[in-house]
Design a protein around this motif. Structure first.
Motif, PDB file in Angstrom:
ATOM      1  N   ARG A 188      14.611  -4.040   2.491  1.00 55.33           N
ATOM      2  CA  ARG A 188      14.687  -4.340   1.061  1.00 55.33           C
ATOM      3  C   ARG A 188      13.940  -5.645   0.746  1.00 55.33           C
ATOM      4  O   ARG A 188      13.243  -5.740  -0.263  1.00 55.33           O
ATOM      5  N   SER A 189      14.094  -6.640   1.604  1.00 58.60           N
ATOM      6  CA  SER A 189      13.427  -7.916   1.375  1.00 58.60           C
ATOM      7  C   SER A 189      11.914  -7.773   1.470  1.00 58.60           C
ATOM      8  O   SER A 189      11.169  -8.378   0.691  1.00 58.60           O
ATOM      9  N   VAL A 194       6.427  -7.414  -0.868  1.00 56.01           N
ATOM     10  CA  VAL A 194       5.227  -6.612  -1.132  1.00 56.01           C
ATOM     11  C   VAL A 194       4.958  -6.522  -2.632  1.00 56.01           C
ATOM     12  O   VAL A 194       3.809  -6.649  -3.077  1.00 56.01           O
ATOM     13  N   ALA A 195       6.003  -6.325  -3.419  1.00 56.48           N
ATOM     14  CA  ALA A 195       5.832  -6.267  -4.871  1.00 56.48           C
ATOM     15  C   ALA A 195       5.249  -7.582  -5.388  1.00 56.48           C
ATOM     16  O   ALA A 195       4.377  -7.588  -6.269  1.00 56.48           O
ATOM     17  N   PHE A 196       5.715  -8.681  -4.831  1.00 58.96           N
ATOM     18  CA  PHE A 196       5.189  -9.995  -5.226  1.00 58.96           C
ATOM     19  C   PHE A 196       3.725 -10.128  -4.833  1.00 58.96           C
ATOM     20  O   PHE A 196       2.891 -10.569  -5.632  1.00 58.96           O
ATOM     21  N   LEU A 197       3.393  -9.746  -3.596  1.00 60.53           N
ATOM     22  CA  LEU A 197       2.011  -9.858  -3.134  1.00 60.53           C
ATOM     23  C   LEU A 197       1.067  -9.014  -3.974  1.00 60.53           C
ATOM     24  O   LEU A 197      -0.066  -9.424  -4.268  1.00 60.53           O
ATOM     25  N   ARG A 203      -3.443  -5.401  -2.474  1.00 63.10           N
ATOM     26  CA  ARG A 203      -3.413  -4.018  -2.931  1.00 63.10           C
ATOM     27  C   ARG A 203      -3.037  -3.062  -1.802  1.00 63.10           C
ATOM     28  O   ARG A 203      -3.506  -3.208  -0.671  1.00 63.10           O
ATOM     29  N   ASN A 204      -2.175  -2.100  -2.117  1.00 63.66           N
ATOM     30  CA  ASN A 204      -1.855  -0.975  -1.227  1.00 63.66           C
ATOM     31  C   ASN A 204      -1.457  -1.428   0.179  1.00 63.66           C
ATOM     32  O   ASN A 204      -2.019  -0.984   1.180  1.00 63.66           O
ATOM     33  N   ILE A 205      -0.470  -2.308   0.253  1.00 70.57           N
ATOM     34  CA  ILE A 205      -0.057  -2.825   1.561  1.00 70.57           C
ATOM     35  C   ILE A 205       0.710  -1.767   2.350  1.00 70.57           C
ATOM     36  O   ILE A 205       0.479  -1.557   3.533  1.00 70.57           O
ATOM     37  N   ILE A 206       1.626  -1.076   1.702  1.00 64.90           N
ATOM     38  CA  ILE A 206       2.424  -0.056   2.395  1.00 64.90           C
ATOM     39  C   ILE A 206       1.921   1.334   2.028  1.00 64.90           C
ATOM     40  O   ILE A 206       1.787   1.654   0.849  1.00 64.90           O
TER      41      ILE A 206
END
Length: 300
Positions: A188-189, A194-197, A203-206
């Protein structure tokens, strides 16, 4: 009058330093070149910054796991790398820092950890670094920790945390995360990070939930300790420290309960209790804290 050779040595030393600055060969540190899309991963020392570097590195580079041998080219620390090298890294960059508030840091992920656990971790780190002997009493260490004596350039834990939370908290470009929450719910963290980054230019980390779990597994304390045993002599943070003392220790939360003497716990809580409670850290004994405060301990 100074001997001519001494004056010349100082002159040449000044010239060499100036040349390093001009060519970008000086270590980055506080003078690091900052780009508008940079993200700084900041914390007080021994608050879990290296673990989060592994988590993010293994997430961003899923096909090439992070090790202590390559971490400085993935998510480098500003104190051990030349500014010229950092400027050549692909952008956007994530850079590790321990600085108190820096107004020119455009995007900041700040990791905060229970200062009682930080005190224990700092104690063992200073034993590893040969700053104090094995036999040094914890009760003698804690007052020096409270004064920020071992990391003066970063202030005390309180100085460091307050500088960022007071001046940046609730801003869109600032993310405050507790180490304890990262340990309790790393998936969750990580999604929050990722949302912050992605708001900060990444872009498109996960690409899949499996990659998220893979990053967590590759950043486990067990794997990091195994890597440390193999690579400690080649990593800048450990190469000159005691090999018999690990850099990656238990990586747990609440270890202070068995390692800090009650007097030391009370001293930390009496000094920083208000800030600790604002961050969600429960004090162990109000009566002990009151007793220390009444006898001369500092309070917020």
């Amino acid at each position: 009058m100074q001997p001519p050779n001494l004056s010349l040595r100082r002159l040449f030393g000044t010239m060499k330093q100036a040349a390093r600055v001009i060519t970008g060969r000086q270590l980055a540190g506080r003078g690091v070149t900052v780009f508008p899309d940079d993200v700084f991963l900041v914390s007080y020392p021994r608050s879990g910054n290296t673990w989060v570097r592994f988590l993010l590195g293994n997430l961003i580079y899923p096909n090439d796991p992070v090790t202590f041998s390559n971490i400085e080219s993935r998510i480098p620390e500003i104190y051990f790398n030349r500014d010229r090298f950092l400027r050549e890294l692909p952008r956007p960059r994530i850079l590790k820092s321990h600085e108190c508030f820096q107004p020119h840091y455009p995007n900041v992920i700040y990791i905060v950890r229970d200062p009682r656990d930080v005190a224990v971790s700092c104690f063992h780190h200073n034993v590893k670094a040969r700053n104090i002997p094995d036999s040094y009493p914890m009760m003698s260490f804690v007052p020096r920790f409270l004064a920020g004596e071992f990391d003066r350039k970063f202030g005390s834990w309180r100085d460091n945390v307050l500088s960022w939370t007071t001046l940046r908290q609730n801003e869109a470009r600032f993310l405050l995360l507790r180490y304890e929450d990262l340990k309790a719910t790393p998936d969750r963290s990580l999604i929050t990070i990722v949302a912050f980054l992605e708001r900060c230019s990444f872009r498109n980390i996960i690409s899949s939930p499996a990659e998220l779990q893979q990053a967590i597994e590759r950043s486990s304390p067990e794997r990091m300790r195994a890597l440390e045993r193999q690579e400690a002599r080649h990593w800048v943070l450990t190469e000159k420290t005691r090999a018999d003392k690990p850099f990656v220790r238990s990586a747990t939360t609440g270890g202070w309960k068995s390692q800090l003497p009650p007097e030391s716990v009370a001293s930390i809580e009496s000094s920083w209790g208000d800030l600790m409670q604002r961050l969600g850290y429960e004090l162990s004994s109000r009566s002990e804290v009151h007793s220390v405060t009444s006898s001369g301990g500092a309070s917020l």
